[in-house]
Design a protein around this motif. Structure first.
Motif, PDB file in Angstrom:
ATOM      1  N   LEU B  67      -6.116   6.884  -8.906  1.00 49.53           N
ATOM      2  CA  LEU B  67      -6.934   7.660  -9.745  1.00 49.53           C
ATOM      3  C   LEU B  67      -7.872   6.865 -10.666  1.00 49.53           C
ATOM      4  CD1 LEU B  67      -8.548  10.469 -10.590  1.00 49.53           C
ATOM      5  CD2 LEU B  67      -6.617  10.804 -11.849  1.00 49.53           C
ATOM      6  N   GLN B  70     -10.122   4.538  -9.164  1.00 49.94           N
ATOM      7  CA  GLN B  70     -11.227   5.428  -8.399  1.00 49.94           C
ATOM      8  C   GLN B  70     -12.159   5.857  -9.490  1.00 49.94           C
ATOM      9  OE1 GLN B  70      -9.551   8.727  -6.709  1.00 49.94           O
ATOM     10  NE2 GLN B  70      -8.563   7.431  -5.274  1.00 49.94           N
ATOM     11  N   ALA B  95     -14.245  11.965  -9.725  1.00 47.40           N
ATOM     12  CA  ALA B  95     -13.081  11.118  -9.177  1.00 47.40           C
ATOM     13  C   ALA B  95     -11.977  12.179  -9.167  1.00 47.40           C
ATOM     14  CB  ALA B  95     -12.750  10.093 -10.354  1.00 47.40           C
ATOM     15  N   PHE B  96     -11.705  13.113 -10.341  1.00 45.24           N
ATOM     16  CA  PHE B  96     -10.641  14.300 -10.331  1.00 45.24           C
ATOM     17  C   PHE B  96     -10.829  15.166  -8.899  1.00 45.24           C
ATOM     18  CE2 PHE B  96     -11.236  13.983 -15.154  1.00 45.24           C
ATOM     19  CZ  PHE B  96     -10.500  13.108 -15.190  1.00 45.24           C
ATOM     20  N   ASN B  99      -9.933  12.742  -5.884  1.00 40.60           N
ATOM     21  CA  ASN B  99      -8.404  12.511  -5.790  1.00 40.60           C
ATOM     22  C   ASN B  99      -7.468  13.769  -5.549  1.00 40.60           C
ATOM     23  OD1 ASN B  99      -5.711  11.865  -7.405  1.00 40.60           O
ATOM     24  ND2 ASN B  99      -6.780  10.035  -6.555  1.00 40.60           N
ATOM     25  N   TYR B 100      -7.673  14.668  -6.434  1.00 42.12           N
ATOM     26  CA  TYR B 100      -6.863  15.904  -6.211  1.00 42.12           C
ATOM     27  C   TYR B 100      -7.267  16.795  -5.092  1.00 42.12           C
ATOM     28  CZ  TYR B 100      -4.628  14.498 -10.503  1.00 42.12           C
ATOM     29  OH  TYR B 100      -4.038  13.762 -11.404  1.00 42.12           O
TER      30      TYR B 100
END
Lengths: 214, 245
Positions: B67, B70, B95-96, B99-100
């Motif tokens: 993360l 990223q 990004a969050f 990623n999640y």
């Protein structure tokens, strides 16, 4: 002028990143070790007969687990300025992940059939021998894949250590970026190295998990 | 210590706006992640090889490359490459979310797979259309299974938001970090910050427990009075966090 992707810069940055990668790996391995050992200790302490032990342990764990790793790292580094950053990084990573691994151990320990405890009682083994010779060998085997998964996720969080000036891979990438104004190549490369290192490992863990019958 | 808290009171407007940035990043990131989880998760269940392949590649890519990398890639590496520059908050949310969302896709896939086979067959026997089947039979049951893992991911997302400090977004961490450097109260500042995040995390857990209860009640499952205050379990996180779920 800087809008193109410069392959020369990739070649330039690669040795630096690989140099940093060893620190990344070292932090992951040692951090996992701390998490594995401390997590076991917390799991065993969590089964202590007295609530005076279990309640504070659980509260502290919940607190550490719910708060950001980055704040814990930066805070620890600011408080213990005389300690080596890498040491701080390994300890904080280890403690943070121990709060997760301890639950994995707890599930593993709960998975040991009740009859095993009763058999130990019947043979009047001491608590120490009960844990050492009967319970833990059975529990630890079952939790190994889950511990491996946490090792992989710790590996992906080691870049946080760059913030407290540990010279790991992303620290090197950032340095290279600021020096040559070439963030693109350095960060792309760093991401790819993470992908190349973590994907095969996670495939391997999945195989291991299947073999152990989960 | 008194110094710190009087400075804390003085800086209240900045702290409030920092808290707002943190919450904004968490909520928007979580919404994007939720959307991506369902899109990628349902794609990975498709019969088409292409759709399964695309979902697999995207998920493994965003789970495999840290993360942190990223986020920094979006902030530092994308502007010179494409000419577009994003604000720090947008970088964070993207990004969050990506990623999640990748982790969440595995949660969705696992939960839909765990709905008993007979439920599909019954819906088929009742001549329901695929969409109707998904919406009325499969997803309500899978949703209950997803919530605990989503809670873990949400808390992890919240815990990742201090990264915004590093790309100079004025989040909660930035606000308290400023206070710390002005007052020199390192320990008090960081403990206060940790407590703030803990309170936020606990509030989010409570909200998610509430959601789980209502989802369970809709299925006619027992909920129990204590279920609202129960804490998250970390074992669930192991299945999603490690990248091998």
């Amino acid at each position: 002028m800087k809008s193109d992707f410069d392959w020369g810069a990739v070649g330039d940055a690669l040795p630096l990143l690989i140099d940093g990668f060893w620190t990344t790996l070292l932090a992951t391995v040692l951090g996992t070790l701390v998490a594995a050992v401390l997590g076991l200790a917390i799991a065993v302490a969590g089964r202590a007969p007295s609530r005076l032990v279990t309640v504070p342990v659980k509260a502290l764990m919940e607190f550490i687990r719910s708060t950001p790793l980055l704040v814990q790292l930066v805070g620890a580094a600011a408080l213990f300025t005389s300690v080596e950053p890498l040491t701080i990084g390994i300890v904080v990573l280890g403690v943070h992940y121990a709060t997760y691994t301890s639950e994995v151990y707890r599930a593993g320990i709960d998975g040991v059939p009740k009859g095993q405890w009763e058999a130990c009682r019947a043979l009047s083994l001491t608590p120490r021998r009960t844990w050492q010779a009967v319970i833990l060998p059975q529990a630890v085997r079952n939790v190994l894949p889950a511990l491996g998964n946490y090792a992989i996720s710790m590996f992906k969080e080691t870049p946080y250590l760059a913030v407290i000036t540990v010279h790991e891979m992303v620290y090197q990438a950032r340095n290279y970026g600021t020096e040559h104004f070439r963030y693109t190549e350095a960060f792309t490369l760093a991401g790819l190295i993470f992908l190349v290192a973590s994907y095969p490992t996670s495939l391997l863990m999945r195989k291991l998990e299947k073999r152990l019958g989960h | 210590m008194n110094d710190f808290f009087s400075a804390f009171a003085d800086d209240l407007p900045q702290l409030r706006s920092g808290l707002w940035v943190t919450l904004e990043a968490t909520v928007l990131g979580a919404l994007l992640a939720l959307l991506l989880s369902f899109v990628l998760g349902l794609m990975s269940l498709s019969r088409l090889l292409l759709s399964r392949g695309v979902s697999r590649v995207v998920v493994e890519f965003f789970r495999g490359t840290s993360l942190y990398v990223q986020l920094f890639w979006l902030y530092y590496a994308m502007p010179p490459l494409t000419g577009y520059e994003l604000t720090p908050l947008v970088c964070g949310v993207l990004a969050f979310g990506l990623n999640y969302g990748a982790y969440g896709a595995e949660v969705v896939r696992g939960a839909v797979n765990s709905v008993p086979r007979g439920q599909y067959e019954a819906a088929l026997a009742l001549n329901m259309s695929p969409l109707h089947r998904m919406r009325k039979v499969i997803l309500p049951q899978a949703w209950v299974q997803m919530i605990p893992s989503f809670t873990n991911l949400l808390i992890q997302l919240l815990k990742a938001t201090p990264l915004l400090w590093l790309i100079s977004a004025a989040d909660l961490m930035t606000a308290i970090e400023k206070l710390r450097s002005r007052t020199g109260e390192t320990l008090t500042a960081y403990v206060t910050l940790l407590v703030c995040y803990f309170v936020l995390a606990y509030a989010l857990t409570l909200l998610m427990n509430l959601l789980e209860r209502s989802a369970k009640r809709r299925l006619g499952l027992a909920t129990g009075g204590k279920s609202l205050l129960k804490s998250r379990s970390a074992v669930n996180a192991a299945q999603t966090a490690g990248g091998a779920g």
